[in-house]
Design a protein around this motif. Structure first.
Motif, short mmCIF file in Angstrom:
data_model
loop_
_atom_site.label_atom_id
_atom_site.label_comp_id
_atom_site.label_asym_id
_atom_site.label_seq_id
_atom_site.Cartn_x
_atom_site.Cartn_y
_atom_site.Cartn_z
N PRO A 92 0.83 -1.21 0.00
CA PRO A 92 0.00 0.00 0.00
C PRO A 92 0.86 1.26 0.00
O PRO A 92 1.95 1.28 0.58
N LYS A 93 0.36 2.31 -0.61
CA LYS A 93 1.06 3.58 -0.64
C LYS A 93 0.50 4.56 0.37
O LYS A 93 1.02 5.66 0.55
N THR A 94 -0.62 4.18 1.02
CA THR A 94 -1.24 5.01 2.06
C THR A 94 -1.57 4.12 3.25
O THR A 94 -1.72 2.90 3.11
N PRO A 95 -1.73 4.69 4.45
CA PRO A 95 -2.03 3.88 5.63
C PRO A 95 -3.39 3.20 5.59
O PRO A 95 -3.60 2.19 6.27
N ALA A 96 -4.33 3.73 4.83
CA ALA A 96 -5.68 3.15 4.74
C ALA A 96 -6.20 3.30 3.32
O ALA A 96 -5.71 4.12 2.54
N VAL A 97 -7.21 2.51 3.00
CA VAL A 97 -7.85 2.61 1.68
C VAL A 97 -8.56 3.96 1.58
O VAL A 97 -9.25 4.39 2.53
N ALA A 98 -8.42 4.63 0.47
CA ALA A 98 -9.04 5.95 0.29
C ALA A 98 -10.55 5.87 0.48
O ALA A 98 -11.22 5.00 -0.08
N GLY A 99 -11.08 6.77 1.31
CA GLY A 99 -12.52 6.84 1.54
C GLY A 99 -13.06 5.83 2.53
O GLY A 99 -14.27 5.81 2.81
N GLN A 100 -12.21 5.01 3.09
CA GLN A 100 -12.68 3.96 4.02
C GLN A 100 -13.12 4.55 5.36
O GLN A 100 -12.44 5.38 5.94
#
Length: 221
Positions: A92-100
């Motif tokens: 992953p490139k971010t800590p969480a899925v976008a919009g989650q």
């Protein structure tokens, strides 16, 4: 807990974790504080500061008198890889899925008792890591922590997604990029002794004090 003090117009910072203290300041101020602590506590020198409360501290000095101090946690990163059976695939490139958005739900998709323990342990480990080397995960960590009492499968997947992000960025850490330093560093252990006014018995405790000398400015870019 971070406690800033001023002495004759100079900044001294004490970074405290239970009975472990790291002191940042100019050499004469750090040495004076060391003498003050030794007059009250039993102290034991532990050598140059390279580790603090489980964090690896890498100090790179520059010719202009500035230094970069970087906090990383390789031991806990290895724990995430070894203990949590993280799924493979593209990191992953971010800590969480976008919009989650993690919600409590309607009682469906609950995990078993064993996975509840794993979720709580993993969440606590990440919560500790974010304080010392990963402040960028604060927001998604807050979402995970809200569901420690009754995690669902979606929460477990979100936790492992975050773990994969942390593992994939293992060389990154919390950096203090422009600090004035002429660097002398020292660690020592101490034990608390009760103030007679409280009529308490003296108590022996083990801990560490990391003294990083001639840090006169913390500047974040």
């Amino acid at each position: 807990m971070n406690s800033p003090y001023w002495k004759d117009g100079r900044l001294v910072v004490m970074v405290t974790w239970v009975d472990d203290i790291m002191v940042l300041g100019e050499l004469e101020d750090v040495e004076q504080l060391k003498r003050d602590l030794e007059s009250v506590f039993k102290c034991k020198s532990e050598g140059e500061v390279k580790e603090y409360v489980g964090s690896k501290i890498n100090i790179v000095r520059k010719s202009d008198g500035l230094a970069t101090v970087k906090f990383t946690q390789p031991v806990l990163l290895q724990k995430l890889e070894d203990d949590y059976n993280l799924p493979s695939g593209r990191a992953p490139k971010t800590p969480a899925v976008a919009g989650q958005v993690l919600v409590k739900g309607d009682g469906s998709g609950m995990v078993g008792a064993k996975d509840v323990t794993i979720y709580r342990s993993g969440t606590a480990t990440i919560m500790y890591m974010m304080q010392w080397s990963g402040p960028e995960v604060y927001n998604c960590m807050r979402g995970l922590a809200r569901h420690m009492s009754a995690p669902r499968l979606a929460h477990m997947e979100a936790m492992k997604y975050l773990m994969r992000y942390i593992v994939s960025t293992k060389t990154e850490g919390w950096c203090w990029p422009r600090i004035l330093c002429g660097m002398a560093a020292e660690n020592f252990c101490f034990g608390f002794m009760a103030d007679p006014i409280w009529t308490m018995q003296p108590t022996q405790m083990t801990g560490g004090v990391s003294l990083v000398a001639e840090y006169s400015l913390l500047e974040f870019l």
